[in-house]
Design a protein around this motif. Structure first.
Motif, PDB file in Angstrom:
ATOM      1  N   ALA A  91       0.846  -1.199   0.000  1.00 39.73           N
ATOM      2  CA  ALA A  91       0.000   0.000   0.000  1.00 39.73           C
ATOM      3  C   ALA A  91       0.876   1.241   0.000  1.00 39.73           C
ATOM      4  O   ALA A  91       1.862   1.322   0.748  1.00 39.73           O
ATOM      5  CB  ALA A  91      -0.922   0.007   1.217  1.00 39.73           C
ATOM      6  N   TYR A  92       0.503   2.194  -0.838  1.00 39.47           N
ATOM      7  CA  TYR A  92       1.192   3.478  -0.969  1.00 39.47           C
ATOM      8  C   TYR A  92       0.260   4.524  -0.388  1.00 39.47           C
ATOM      9  O   TYR A  92      -0.847   4.736  -0.910  1.00 39.47           O
ATOM     10  CB  TYR A  92       1.499   3.753  -2.449  1.00 39.47           C
ATOM     11  N   LEU A  93       0.686   5.147   0.684  1.00 31.80           N
ATOM     12  CA  LEU A  93      -0.181   6.025   1.468  1.00 31.80           C
ATOM     13  C   LEU A  93       0.243   7.477   1.364  1.00 31.80           C
ATOM     14  O   LEU A  93       1.429   7.783   1.272  1.00 31.80           O
ATOM     15  CB  LEU A  93      -0.141   5.617   2.943  1.00 31.80           C
ATOM     16  N   SER A  94      -0.739   8.353   1.428  1.00 32.23           N
ATOM     17  CA  SER A  94      -0.511   9.787   1.546  1.00 32.23           C
ATOM     18  C   SER A  94      -0.909  10.188   2.959  1.00 32.23           C
ATOM     19  O   SER A  94      -1.991   9.826   3.427  1.00 32.23           O
ATOM     20  CB  SER A  94      -1.367  10.527   0.521  1.00 32.23           C
ATOM     21  N   SER A 140       0.956  -4.642   3.621  1.00 29.15           N
ATOM     22  CA  SER A 140      -0.246  -4.831   4.430  1.00 29.15           C
ATOM     23  C   SER A 140      -0.752  -6.268   4.340  1.00 29.15           C
ATOM     24  O   SER A 140      -0.812  -6.841   3.254  1.00 29.15           O
ATOM     25  CB  SER A 140      -1.341  -3.868   3.948  1.00 29.15           C
ATOM     26  N   ASN A 159      -8.323   0.564   4.787  1.00 30.47           N
ATOM     27  CA  ASN A 159      -8.917   1.895   4.815  1.00 30.47           C
ATOM     28  C   ASN A 159      -9.681   2.117   6.128  1.00 30.47           C
ATOM     29  O   ASN A 159      -9.584   3.186   6.736  1.00 30.47           O
ATOM     30  CB  ASN A 159      -9.854   2.074   3.615  1.00 30.47           C
ATOM     31  N   LEU A 207      -7.161   2.723   8.852  1.00 30.17           N
ATOM     32  CA  LEU A 207      -6.605   4.074   8.749  1.00 30.17           C
ATOM     33  C   LEU A 207      -7.605   5.114   9.235  1.00 30.17           C
ATOM     34  O   LEU A 207      -7.222   6.078   9.906  1.00 30.17           O
ATOM     35  CB  LEU A 207      -6.177   4.371   7.309  1.00 30.17           C
ATOM     36  N   ILE A 258      -5.022  10.246   6.196  1.00 32.21           N
ATOM     37  CA  ILE A 258      -4.220   9.190   5.570  1.00 32.21           C
ATOM     38  C   ILE A 258      -5.083   8.501   4.527  1.00 32.21           C
ATOM     39  O   ILE A 258      -6.163   8.012   4.838  1.00 32.21           O
ATOM     40  CB  ILE A 258      -3.709   8.147   6.597  1.00 32.21           C
ATOM     41  N   ASP A 259      -4.585   8.479   3.310  1.00 35.07           N
ATOM     42  CA  ASP A 259      -5.315   7.864   2.212  1.00 35.07           C
ATOM     43  C   ASP A 259      -4.468   6.795   1.541  1.00 35.07           C
ATOM     44  O   ASP A 259      -3.253   6.955   1.391  1.00 35.07           O
ATOM     45  CB  ASP A 259      -5.685   8.908   1.151  1.00 35.07           C
ATOM     46  N   ILE A 260      -5.133   5.733   1.097  1.00 36.49           N
ATOM     47  CA  ILE A 260      -4.488   4.733   0.255  1.00 36.49           C
ATOM     48  C   ILE A 260      -4.525   5.294  -1.160  1.00 36.49           C
ATOM     49  O   ILE A 260      -5.594   5.461  -1.742  1.00 36.49           O
ATOM     50  CB  ILE A 260      -5.231   3.389   0.297  1.00 36.49           C
TER      51      ILE A 260
END
Length: 164
Positions: A5-8, A60, A68, A71, A94-96
């Motif tokens: 997973a790449y999160l912001s 993950s 999600n 988070l 925090i977003d995926i």
């Protein structure tokens, strides 16, 4: 293992405190976290204090929707208020953005790739730590997308997150 997973991550309310705590929680739950530099950027969509934004990569064991949900619970634990306008101050957001090469659209509010990838505050940190990752549906890598982004020549100020 479910996937990468790449999160912001972002915050404009005591951002260093909340982002450090979020990174600690991600490490406690998922192990190693690859973390980008943190950038100070203006609020988008409303007048407010600058945000501090970063990106993280985790491996993950959760599928995208349960991740999600996890988070969102982390955001809530840090005082995230969802009752106000969509664009507003945030203790923690925090977003995926990406999850392996999956595309999800219309599964509740979860959309992957995340539409906010078009914003420099999401794209730049991800391109820093995963330049060769291809964004599903675009055929282009994060580095290629950043190279043609209208804000690519804007000097984004970095911000220290301490030991995060």
């Amino acid at each position: 293992m479910s996937g990468r997973a790449y999160l912001s991550l972002g915050s404009n309310v005591e951002p260093e405190k909340h982002l450090r705590a979020a990174i600690d929680a991600l490490r406690a739950r998922f192990g190693d976290v690859m973390l980008s530099p943190a950038y100070r950027t203006p609020a988008v969509g409303f007048d407010g204090p600058d945000f501090v934004n970063a990106a993280a990569i985790i491996d993950s064991d959760l599928e995208p929707q349960p991740l999600n949900d996890w988070l969102h619970a982390l955001e809530d634990a840090h005082g995230r208020d969802r009752s106000g306008p969509r664009f507003s101050d945030r203790t923690l957001d925090i977003d995926i953005v990406l999850f392996d090469d999956r595309v999800l659209d219309g599964d509740g509010h979860l959309r992957i790739p995340r539409p906010e990838l078009k914003h420099a505050f999401v794209l730049r940190p991800l391109a820093d730590i995963a330049p060769d990752v291809v964004v599903p549906g675009s055929g282009r890598t994060l580095a290629q997308l950043w190279a043609v982004h209208p804000d690519r020549d804007t000097d984004l100020a970095t911000c220290a997150l301490g030991d995060a």
